[in-house]
Design a protein around this motif. Structure first.
Motif, PDB file in Angstrom:
ATOM      1  N   ARG A 542     -20.646 -91.489 -84.456  1.00 56.37           N
ATOM      2  CA  ARG A 542     -21.678 -90.306 -85.596  1.00 56.37           C
ATOM      3  C   ARG A 542     -22.447 -91.480 -86.298  1.00 56.37           C
ATOM      4  NH1 ARG A 542     -19.444 -86.800 -88.974  1.00 56.37           N
ATOM      5  NH2 ARG A 542     -17.276 -87.302 -87.686  1.00 56.37           N
ATOM      6  N   LEU A 543     -23.583 -90.441 -86.711  1.00 55.60           N
ATOM      7  CA  LEU A 543     -25.223 -91.006 -86.982  1.00 55.60           C
ATOM      8  C   LEU A 543     -24.866 -90.848 -88.634  1.00 55.60           C
ATOM      9  CD1 LEU A 543     -27.694 -89.065 -84.959  1.00 55.60           C
ATOM     10  CD2 LEU A 543     -26.456 -91.815 -84.234  1.00 55.60           C
ATOM     11  N   SER A 544     -25.745 -91.916 -89.047  1.00 56.58           N
ATOM     12  CA  SER A 544     -25.791 -91.899 -90.336  1.00 56.58           C
ATOM     13  C   SER A 544     -26.611 -91.407 -90.960  1.00 56.58           C
ATOM     14  CB  SER A 544     -26.559 -93.500 -91.144  1.00 56.58           C
ATOM     15  OG  SER A 544     -27.550 -93.798 -90.979  1.00 56.58           O
ATOM     16  N   THR A 545     -26.739 -90.718 -92.326  1.00 56.78           N
ATOM     17  CA  THR A 545     -27.878 -89.885 -92.687  1.00 56.78           C
ATOM     18  C   THR A 545     -29.485 -89.497 -92.957  1.00 56.78           C
ATOM     19  OG1 THR A 545     -25.742 -88.839 -94.283  1.00 56.78           O
ATOM     20  CG2 THR A 545     -28.333 -88.095 -94.876  1.00 56.78           C
ATOM     21  N   ALA A 546     -28.907 -91.234 -93.338  1.00 55.61           N
ATOM     22  CA  ALA A 546     -30.766 -91.921 -92.527  1.00 55.61           C
ATOM     23  C   ALA A 546     -30.810 -92.261 -91.466  1.00 55.61           C
ATOM     24  CB  ALA A 546     -30.976 -93.282 -93.593  1.00 55.61           C
ATOM     25  N   THR A 547     -30.146 -91.888 -90.646  1.00 60.05           N
ATOM     26  CA  THR A 547     -30.817 -91.677 -89.334  1.00 60.05           C
ATOM     27  C   THR A 547     -31.184 -90.391 -88.795  1.00 60.05           C
ATOM     28  OG1 THR A 547     -28.809 -93.851 -88.481  1.00 60.05           O
ATOM     29  CG2 THR A 547     -29.844 -92.512 -86.580  1.00 60.05           C
ATOM     30  N   ILE A 548     -30.425 -89.408 -89.495  1.00 61.83           N
ATOM     31  CA  ILE A 548     -30.797 -88.154 -88.579  1.00 61.83           C
ATOM     32  C   ILE A 548     -31.815 -87.382 -89.352  1.00 61.83           C
ATOM     33  CG2 ILE A 548     -29.791 -85.852 -89.180  1.00 61.83           C
ATOM     34  CD1 ILE A 548     -27.213 -86.702 -89.036  1.00 61.83           C
ATOM     35  N   GLN A 577     -23.931 -84.013 -89.922  1.00 59.77           N
ATOM     36  CA  GLN A 577     -23.278 -84.508 -88.629  1.00 59.77           C
ATOM     37  C   GLN A 577     -22.454 -83.822 -88.702  1.00 59.77           C
ATOM     38  OE1 GLN A 577     -23.426 -87.654 -85.523  1.00 59.77           O
ATOM     39  NE2 GLN A 577     -21.950 -87.512 -84.000  1.00 59.77           N
ATOM     40  N   ALA A 578     -21.776 -82.263 -88.535  1.00 62.35           N
ATOM     41  CA  ALA A 578     -20.578 -82.002 -89.052  1.00 62.35           C
ATOM     42  C   ALA A 578     -19.457 -82.737 -88.266  1.00 62.35           C
ATOM     43  CB  ALA A 578     -20.213 -81.065 -88.662  1.00 62.35           C
ATOM     44  N   ALA A 579     -19.109 -83.083 -86.947  1.00 64.42           N
ATOM     45  CA  ALA A 579     -18.361 -83.265 -86.252  1.00 64.42           C
ATOM     46  C   ALA A 579     -18.536 -84.147 -85.473  1.00 64.42           C
ATOM     47  CB  ALA A 579     -17.599 -81.821 -85.374  1.00 64.42           C
ATOM     48  N   ILE A 580     -17.748 -84.559 -84.387  1.00 67.80           N
ATOM     49  CA  ILE A 580     -17.844 -85.247 -83.228  1.00 67.80           C
ATOM     50  C   ILE A 580     -16.581 -85.594 -81.766  1.00 67.80           C
ATOM     51  CG2 ILE A 580     -18.268 -88.033 -84.500  1.00 67.80           C
ATOM     52  CD1 ILE A 580     -15.671 -88.795 -83.906  1.00 67.80           C
ATOM     53  N   PRO A 582     -17.775 -83.151 -78.836  1.00 66.70           N
ATOM     54  CA  PRO A 582     -18.384 -83.805 -79.401  1.00 66.70           C
ATOM     55  C   PRO A 582     -19.647 -83.825 -80.455  1.00 66.70           C
ATOM     56  CG  PRO A 582     -18.954 -81.314 -78.434  1.00 66.70           C
ATOM     57  CD  PRO A 582     -17.369 -81.970 -78.871  1.00 66.70           C
ATOM     58  N   PRO A 583     -20.643 -84.254 -80.219  1.00 64.75           N
ATOM     59  CA  PRO A 583     -21.780 -84.496 -81.488  1.00 64.75           C
ATOM     60  C   PRO A 583     -21.882 -83.246 -81.581  1.00 64.75           C
ATOM     61  CG  PRO A 583     -21.917 -86.885 -80.086  1.00 64.75           C
ATOM     62  CD  PRO A 583     -20.289 -85.956 -79.366  1.00 64.75           C
ATOM     63  N   THR A 584     -21.859 -82.804 -83.294  1.00 66.59           N
ATOM     64  CA  THR A 584     -22.177 -82.302 -83.414  1.00 66.59           C
ATOM     65  C   THR A 584     -22.980 -81.658 -84.766  1.00 66.59           C
ATOM     66  OG1 THR A 584     -20.483 -80.225 -82.723  1.00 66.59           O
ATOM     67  CG2 THR A 584     -21.544 -78.870 -84.013  1.00 66.59           C
ATOM     68  N   PHE A 585     -24.484 -80.927 -84.595  1.00 65.01           N
ATOM     69  CA  PHE A 585     -25.307 -81.369 -86.128  1.00 65.01           C
ATOM     70  C   PHE A 585     -25.577 -79.517 -86.105  1.00 65.01           C
ATOM     71  CE2 PHE A 585     -25.898 -85.394 -82.738  1.00 65.01           C
ATOM     72  CZ  PHE A 585     -25.927 -85.797 -83.721  1.00 65.01           C
ATOM     73  N   VAL A 586     -25.309 -79.544 -87.894  1.00 60.44           N
ATOM     74  CA  VAL A 586     -25.142 -78.153 -88.183  1.00 60.44           C
ATOM     75  C   VAL A 586     -26.548 -78.070 -88.955  1.00 60.44           C
ATOM     76  CG1 VAL A 586     -24.798 -75.862 -89.515  1.00 60.44           C
ATOM     77  CG2 VAL A 586     -22.620 -78.400 -88.487  1.00 60.44           C
ATOM     78  N   PHE A 587     -27.983 -77.631 -88.728  1.00 56.63           N
ATOM     79  CA  PHE A 587     -28.914 -76.919 -89.241  1.00 56.63           C
ATOM     80  C   PHE A 587     -29.174 -75.915 -90.378  1.00 56.63           C
ATOM     81  CE2 PHE A 587     -29.636 -79.521 -85.622  1.00 56.63           C
ATOM     82  CZ  PHE A 587     -30.643 -80.484 -85.567  1.00 56.63           C
ATOM     83  N   PHE A 588     -29.403 -76.652 -91.424  1.00 61.82           N
ATOM     84  CA  PHE A 588     -29.469 -75.185 -92.768  1.00 61.82           C
ATOM     85  C   PHE A 588     -31.016 -74.655 -92.754  1.00 61.82           C
ATOM     86  CE2 PHE A 588     -25.856 -77.186 -93.421  1.00 61.82           C
ATOM     87  CZ  PHE A 588     -24.461 -75.986 -93.306  1.00 61.82           C
ATOM     88  N   VAL A 589     -31.108 -73.364 -92.014  1.00 62.57           N
ATOM     89  CA  VAL A 589     -32.775 -73.192 -92.081  1.00 62.57           C
ATOM     90  C   VAL A 589     -32.548 -71.603 -92.954  1.00 62.57           C
ATOM     91  CG1 VAL A 589     -32.967 -74.038 -90.444  1.00 62.57           C
ATOM     92  CG2 VAL A 589     -32.220 -71.872 -89.687  1.00 62.57           C
ATOM     93  N   ASN A 590     -34.156 -71.541 -93.173  1.00 58.31           N
ATOM     94  CA  ASN A 590     -34.389 -69.740 -93.540  1.00 58.31           C
ATOM     95  C   ASN A 590     -33.758 -68.807 -92.566  1.00 58.31           C
ATOM     96  OD1 ASN A 590     -36.105 -70.264 -92.532  1.00 58.31           O
ATOM     97  ND2 ASN A 590     -37.809 -69.783 -93.069  1.00 58.31           N
ATOM     98  N   ASP A 591     -33.930 -69.110 -91.653  1.00 57.07           N
ATOM     99  CA  ASP A 591     -33.571 -68.125 -91.031  1.00 57.07           C
ATOM    100  C   ASP A 591     -33.470 -68.477 -89.422  1.00 57.07           C
ATOM    101  OD1 ASP A 591     -33.177 -65.644 -89.307  1.00 57.07           O
ATOM    102  OD2 ASP A 591     -35.300 -64.458 -89.971  1.00 57.07           O
ATOM    103  N   ALA A 592     -32.824 -68.535 -88.861  1.00 59.47           N
ATOM    104  CA  ALA A 592     -32.296 -68.774 -87.127  1.00 59.47           C
ATOM    105  C   ALA A 592     -32.785 -68.518 -86.322  1.00 59.47           C
ATOM    106  CB  ALA A 592     -30.373 -68.961 -87.274  1.00 59.47           C
ATOM    107  N   LYS A 593     -33.159 -67.179 -86.757  1.00 60.28           N
ATOM    108  CA  LYS A 593     -33.789 -66.196 -85.424  1.00 60.28           C
ATOM    109  C   LYS A 593     -35.319 -66.887 -86.059  1.00 60.28           C
ATOM    110  CE  LYS A 593     -31.533 -62.253 -86.515  1.00 60.28           C
ATOM    111  NZ  LYS A 593     -31.198 -60.946 -86.517  1.00 60.28           N
TER     112      LYS A 593
END
Length: 653
Positions: A542-548, A577-580, A582-593
């Motif tokens: 799991r990555l730290s917040t600073a590394t991400i 990083q919401a899970a391990i 596998p490592p799963t990262f969630v990106f919150f963006v204005n519009d995923a499209k």
């Protein structure tokens, strides 16, 4: 200078290169952008001062005046890009706890949807009695005793008497393949079971045709070995030799199970009656294992009244017959009572300090006849599974505990060869269909998958389909090139060219390490465990917040999200990083499209290059989030934008 400072300096130097040619001061041509956002405002203020300097510089011609206007528009666009890329990455007004919980929810929703897509054909679990015992077992809070410390109970008998059905009844579920034909089970199959306060291991064995060493001329039809599956490229003499050796191999597996067991369940067929093979097996058990508890179970006695009459025929074997029905569960309670009386109590000193932590599972999968069982036997140092030149020898998923050189424990899972779906359907073999089903289930319950390919065959279409399934299941993976000794005229460049070919044909697993081995002689098989251990560690990291944050800032500095034709551009608000596994990262963006597939692959590549994750897939989930959702109860217009107020004040001046 750190890697982030260097990358940021290069990217901003490339952006400012057309502007620096207009400046008369050489000292202002080089700007070092610090990775911290606190220094970003100072850098942008410097840009503003240079822009204001151009306003006061007299222009000599209309051409220079037109060029100044163009450069002014380009600078505005650059400043807007910087604002678009960085303004929301470290927004102090974001509710981090809310975003973290939403990220966990997103991972759960994705996992549920993916499991529905990767549906495995379900099999009937059994009747209500089996399901009830499973619920009771889940409610029992027993000590997690390692498998090798549990007492063992083996099930033996001739083929097609219902041994596998009884095994499934005792352990719960459908661990063993049950088909109404003899010779389906060949290897030893282990499963945990319980009754009352007793917990033990049940061992299913193949049908023993003969325990006499003198009888070697067994006919092929007696073994129920298919003449069409896995026999095409094998000469007739080799096929007959392999078939003739199969009974002794199955007998050897059954002998090992009986040797390590405290209780032996001798199963006979109550409907077929007493058989010559039953007499021979009974004599063998009585002469060699009389010190053990032997229970004679007369199976297929569904009716209690008729069961007593059917069981009376087997008194001549020298054991007390017990009528049971593995299908309906009749008599299994009395059977388990007898089993528990023959089990010894586990010493408390054996259990203390031996409770196991998390034990990773390694599934060995691949096409038929690529050497999966040979790899398992070479790793454990014994003939754990039957190895034959005839493909399709392994039917069930065989679990085996293994301890690596460094003391790390693993659970190895040998699986049946996976052929194409059309080939399995055209063969009409129910046994092969169930074997492939169990192979896919083994992949799902494993942590790391060793995809075995044959060196001479290299990568086939079926290998790619299996690799695609592994990647979608989110499992760690390593590619094992077996039978490496069959490659002729190898030199130093052979491995490089072969790896390049594998990477090209298995692009979906370009992150998986490659191990070359010859399992039949034990060459380099230990490298498989070393590579699997490294993959499991990367998969659980799991990555730290600073590394991400560092990786995301560096990725945005090198390449911004592309603009649409309407001028819209994606903005990144928050990443976690919401899970391990596998490592799963969630990106919150204005519009995923607004983030196309090419940019998502670029972000994954940056994560791998900067943070590692060798041998494991990475899942990137993109969640759209409107600006009003980001700042609850606050006017978006009043939100600070990374101290860009300094820039606007400078321009206004």
């Amino acid at each position: 200078m750190s890697s982030l400072e260097t990358s940021t300096h290069l990217s901003l130097s490339r952006i400012l290169s057309p502007i620096s040619t207009l400046s008369h001061s050489s000292s202002s041509c080089s700007l070092l952008i610090s990775p911290s956002l606190s220094n970003l405002s100072l850098s942008i203020s410097s840009l503003s001062v240079r822009k204001r300097h151009r306003f006061t510089t007299p222009q000599r011609s209309s051409k220079n005046e037109f060029q100044s206007v163009v450069e002014e528009e380009e600078l505005d666009e650059i400043e807007d890009d910087l604002e678009s890329d960085f303004e929301d990455v470290s927004d102090e007004n974001l509710d981090v706890d809310e975003l973290e919980s939403e990220a966990v929810k997103a991972v759960r929703e994705y996992s549920i949807s993916l499991s529905k897509e990767l549906k495995i054909d379900e099999e009937p679990i059994g009747d209500k009695d089996t399901r009830g015992r499973k619920k009771i077992r889940e409610s029992v809070s027993a000590i997690n005793i390692p498998d090798h410390l549990l007492p063992k109970v083996s099930i033996v008998g001739r083929p097609n008497v219902g041994k596998s059905a009884l095994f499934n009844r005792l352990v719960g579920g459908n661990r063993a393949i049950v088909v109404d034909e003899p010779g389906v089970t060949r290897d030893r199959l282990y499963g945990r079971s319980f009754w009352g306060n007793h917990e033990f291991m049940v061992i299913d064995t193949g049908g023993v045709l003969t325990v006499s060493k003198s009888q070697t001329d067994i006919m092929e039809q007696q073994l129920s070995v298919s003449t069409t599956i896995g026999m095409e490229g094998i000469p007739l003499a080799s096929r007959e030799a392999a078939v003739a050796r199969m009974p002794s191999m199955i007998e050897r597996q059954a002998t090992v199970a009986v040797e390590e067991s405290s209780v032996i369940i001798f199963v006979v067929d109550g409907q077929a009656g007493l058989n010559a093979a039953d007499v021979e097996i009974g004599d063998w058990l009585r002469k060699n294992y009389s010190r053990k508890t032997i229970i004679l179970a007369v199976n297929k006695c569904e009716s209690p009244r008729k069961g007593i009459m059917q069981a009376s025929e087997f008194w001549s074997l020298g054991f007390t017959p017990l009528p049971i029905s593995a299908v309906s569960g009749t008599g299994t309670g009395e059977l388990l009572d007898l089993v528990c009386t023959g089990l010894g109590e586990i010493e408390d000193s054996d259990v203390q300090n031996k409770e196991e932590d998390y034990v990773p599972s390694i599934a060995i999968v691949g096409r038929p006849n690529v050497g999966k069982s040979s790899i398992l036997n070479a790793l454990v140092g014994e003939d754990r599974t039957i190895v034959s030149p005839v493909s399709g020898t392994t039917r069930d998923a065989i679990d085996t505990e293994f301890e690596g050189p460094d003391g790390q424990k693993f659970r190895l899972i040998d699986t049946a060869g996976i052929r194409k779906r059309a080939a399995v359907a055209s063969s009409g073999s129910t046994t092969e269909a169930l074997s492939v089903n169990r192979a896919f289930r083994a992949v799902r319950r494993s942590d790391v998958v060793a995809l075995v390919i044959e060196a001479l065959a290299c990568i086939t279409e079926q290998d790619y389909k299996i690799a695609e399934r592994i990647e979608r299941e989110g499992k760690g993976c390593l590619i094992v090139v077996n039978k490496w000794d069959t490659i002729p005229n190898k030199n130093q460049q052979t491995t490089l060219h072969y790896e390049e070919d594998v990477r090209t044909k298995l692009r979906i697993l370009n992150w998986a390490p490659i191990v070359y081995s010859t399992a039949i002689v034990g060459n380099s098989v230990n490298k498989i465990i070393v590579a699997a251990s490294d993959v499991e560690k990367e998969r659980s990291r799991r990555l730290s917040t600073a590394t991400i944050n560092q990786v995301v800032h560096e990725a945005l500095a090198f390449k911004s999200p592309p603009r649409t034709r309407g001028g819209k551009r994606g903005r990144l608000y928050y990443c976690t990083q919401a899970a391990i596994r596998p490592p799963t990262f969630v990106f919150f963006v204005n519009d995923a499209k607004l983030f196309p597939e090419t940019y998502r692959r670029y972000m994954e590549k940056q994560l791998r290059s900067d943070a590692g994750f060798l041998g494991t897939p990475i899942r990137l989930l993109w969640r759209s989030r409107r600006k009003s959702e980001r700042v609850a109860g606050q006017d978006p217009a009043s939100k600070p934008k990374l101290n860009l107020t300094h820039k606007k004040l400078a321009v206004a001046t």
